[in-house]
Design a protein around this motif. Sequence first.
Motif, short mmCIF file in Angstrom:
data_model
loop_
_atom_site.label_atom_id
_atom_site.label_comp_id
_atom_site.label_asym_id
_atom_site.label_seq_id
_atom_site.Cartn_x
_atom_site.Cartn_y
_atom_site.Cartn_z
N GLN A 1 31.85 10.65 -8.19
CA GLN A 1 32.95 10.57 -7.39
C GLN A 1 34.18 10.04 -8.47
OE1 GLN A 1 31.72 8.07 -4.20
NE2 GLN A 1 31.61 9.50 -2.95
N ARG A 2 35.21 10.38 -8.11
CA ARG A 2 36.50 9.91 -8.60
C ARG A 2 36.07 9.74 -10.29
NH1 ARG A 2 35.04 6.45 -4.75
NH2 ARG A 2 34.52 4.79 -6.63
N THR A 3 35.98 11.06 -10.84
CA THR A 3 35.44 11.02 -12.13
C THR A 3 36.69 10.63 -13.04
OG1 THR A 3 36.46 13.51 -12.32
CG2 THR A 3 34.02 13.21 -12.13
N GLU A 4 36.12 10.03 -14.23
CA GLU A 4 37.05 9.39 -15.11
C GLU A 4 36.61 9.83 -16.49
OE1 GLU A 4 36.08 5.20 -15.08
OE2 GLU A 4 36.64 4.86 -12.99
N ARG A 5 37.86 9.91 -17.65
CA ARG A 5 37.50 10.37 -18.81
C ARG A 5 36.08 10.06 -19.50
NH1 ARG A 5 43.23 10.01 -18.61
NH2 ARG A 5 44.27 12.03 -18.22
N GLY A 6 35.93 8.83 -19.27
CA GLY A 6 34.71 8.27 -19.80
C GLY A 6 33.31 8.72 -19.34
N ASP A 7 33.28 9.56 -18.21
CA ASP A 7 32.31 10.14 -17.66
C ASP A 7 31.94 11.39 -18.58
OD1 ASP A 7 33.28 9.70 -14.31
OD2 ASP A 7 32.14 8.42 -15.78
N SER A 8 32.73 11.91 -19.44
CA SER A 8 32.73 13.26 -20.14
C SER A 8 31.40 12.88 -20.92
CB SER A 8 33.78 13.71 -21.08
OG SER A 8 34.80 13.81 -20.37
N ALA A 9 30.39 13.90 -20.96
CA ALA A 9 29.16 13.74 -21.58
C ALA A 9 28.15 14.92 -21.43
CB ALA A 9 28.35 12.33 -21.20
N PRO B 1 18.45 22.43 -20.49
CA PRO B 1 19.40 22.65 -21.27
C PRO B 1 20.53 21.61 -21.17
CG PRO B 1 19.47 24.19 -19.64
CD PRO B 1 18.47 23.48 -19.36
N GLY B 2 20.83 20.84 -20.10
CA GLY B 2 21.80 20.11 -19.79
C GLY B 2 23.30 20.94 -19.14
N THR B 3 24.08 19.91 -18.65
CA THR B 3 25.33 20.33 -17.98
C THR B 3 26.49 19.37 -19.00
OG1 THR B 3 24.61 20.84 -16.00
CG2 THR B 3 27.06 20.32 -16.26
N ARG B 4 27.30 20.16 -19.70
CA ARG B 4 28.37 19.51 -20.28
C ARG B 4 29.66 19.24 -19.54
NH1 ARG B 4 29.11 17.80 -25.00
NH2 ARG B 4 27.45 18.75 -26.13
N LEU B 5 29.72 18.07 -19.27
CA LEU B 5 30.68 17.59 -18.36
C LEU B 5 32.03 17.24 -19.07
CD1 LEU B 5 31.88 16.95 -15.45
CD2 LEU B 5 31.20 14.89 -15.66
N THR B 6 33.28 17.60 -18.82
CA THR B 6 34.51 17.45 -19.37
C THR B 6 35.45 16.89 -18.41
OG1 THR B 6 34.12 18.87 -21.51
CG2 THR B 6 36.33 17.88 -20.92
N VAL B 7 35.93 15.86 -18.62
CA VAL B 7 36.90 15.44 -17.53
C VAL B 7 38.37 15.12 -18.41
CG1 VAL B 7 37.49 13.57 -16.01
CG2 VAL B 7 35.34 13.85 -16.33
N LEU B 8 39.08 16.07 -17.89
CA LEU B 8 40.46 15.78 -18.42
C LEU B 8 41.41 14.78 -18.05
CD1 LEU B 8 41.00 19.73 -18.81
CD2 LEU B 8 40.17 18.15 -20.34
N LYS C 1 40.66 14.05 -13.88
CA LYS C 1 40.34 12.73 -13.62
C LYS C 1 40.64 12.67 -12.15
CE LYS C 1 42.11 8.37 -14.98
NZ LYS C 1 42.67 7.77 -13.53
N GLY C 2 39.60 12.10 -11.51
CA GLY C 2 39.71 11.81 -10.07
C GLY C 2 38.90 12.90 -9.08
N LYS C 3 38.66 13.89 -9.59
CA LYS C 3 37.70 14.79 -8.93
C LYS C 3 36.48 14.46 -8.55
CE LYS C 3 41.29 17.80 -8.59
NZ LYS C 3 42.06 18.08 -7.33
N TYR C 4 35.95 15.23 -7.81
CA TYR C 4 34.39 14.93 -7.31
C TYR C 4 33.64 16.11 -8.25
CZ TYR C 4 30.21 15.49 -4.41
OH TYR C 4 28.97 15.32 -3.79
#
Lengths: 114, 115
Positions: free
Chosen positions: B80-88, B108-115, B15-18
């Motif tokens: 920017q400033r990733t949030e957990r809700g950006d996980s998708a 194929p997509g990129t699976r993003l997980t924000v911890l 969380k918070g990273k770019y």
Amino acid sequence: AQSVSQHNHHVILSEAASLELGCNYSYGGTVNLFWYVQYPGQHLQLLLKYFSGDPLVKGIKGFEAEFIKSKFSFNLRKPSVQWSDTAEYFCALILTGGGNKLTFGTGTQLKVEL
Amino acid sequence: GAGVSQTPSNKVTEKGKYVELRCDPISGHTALYWYRQSLGQGPEFLIYFQGTGAADDSGLPNDRFFAVRPEGSVSTLKIQRTERGDSAMYLCASSFGLAGYNEQFFGPGTRLTVL
């Protein structure tokens, strides 16, 4: 704003059974309609599309869909499913003249059992 | 020929990273699209490009999201400033042109997980 509804979230069928997946949309104007499929581990791919003309459209792998304007529906059908049809199916639309951005339904997970 | 490619396939961040997500469209395709798919949902439109310019960015959820396509080919989605809700799952698609009859080919997509 436009929306797409798929009421069947999970469907389980035996091989050779007939399939019908429901799709309804909400929009007062002209739309182009699509069905996409995502097989396990694969990308989304186009199954069939409707733009104009004959409301009964045929796609790949024996699938067809019928556009019924009065019902705002575009249901997907296949007379006899195979195990290899196990996949997730998405209905989608594009607004005519509204750019090429797709609006998708929530998808239907189909499992075909042997 | 090669299809749409996306890198990385998976991205885990705090969380918070770019983060930057990359999309390589099919060669010759002038239109490029970004969608986001949350668990149990269909893909949702974010932005599309015709050439280098963003033709429609109305789907970007807020100003933390930005996308570029500087040379009209590869595109980068920046968060920017990733949030957990950006996980998708972030999906990219390309098409020969912007007209509705041009099929969109998905990557194929990129699976993003924000911890």
